[in-house]
Scaffold this motif. Structure first.
Motif: not given
Length: 73
Positions: A18-32
Motif C-alpha cells: 500500500a506504500d507504493g514500494e515494490p515487493e522485495k524478495e527475501h530469499t537466500l539467492q536474492e540476499n546473495a
C-alpha cells in the motif's frame, strides 16, 4: 481463534504494498545477489585472512604513495 503465520504475512505484505514500494524478495539467492553488488563490506574469513587483507591494503596504499620498487622492510 488461532492466527496462522501465513495470514499475518499476507496482512503485512498488503500494508507494505500500500506504500507504493515494490515487493522485495527475501530469499537466500536474492540476499546473495545484493551482497555481491556491494562488495565494500566483506563479512567472511578468519582472523588471519583479515590480517593478510589489511597488510595487502596497506601495501597498495604505499604503492600509490611511493610507487613500486621502494619497499621498506
Amino acid at each position: 481463534m488461532s492466527t496462522k503465520p501465513d495470514d499475518i504475512l499476507k496482512r503485512f505484505e498488503g500494508l507494505q504494498q500500500a506504500d507504493g514500494e515494490p515487493e522485495k524478495e527475501h530469499t537466500l539467492q536474492e540476499n546473495a545477489k545484493q551482497r555481491a553488488l556491494k562488495p565494500d563490506h566483506i563479512n567472511a574469513g578468519t582472523a588471519f585472512d583479515w590480517e593478510d587483507m589489511e597488510a595487502y591494503a596497506k601495501e597498495l596504499e604505499r604503492l600509490d604513495r611511493e610507487g613500486p620498487g621502494t619497499r621498506k622492510p
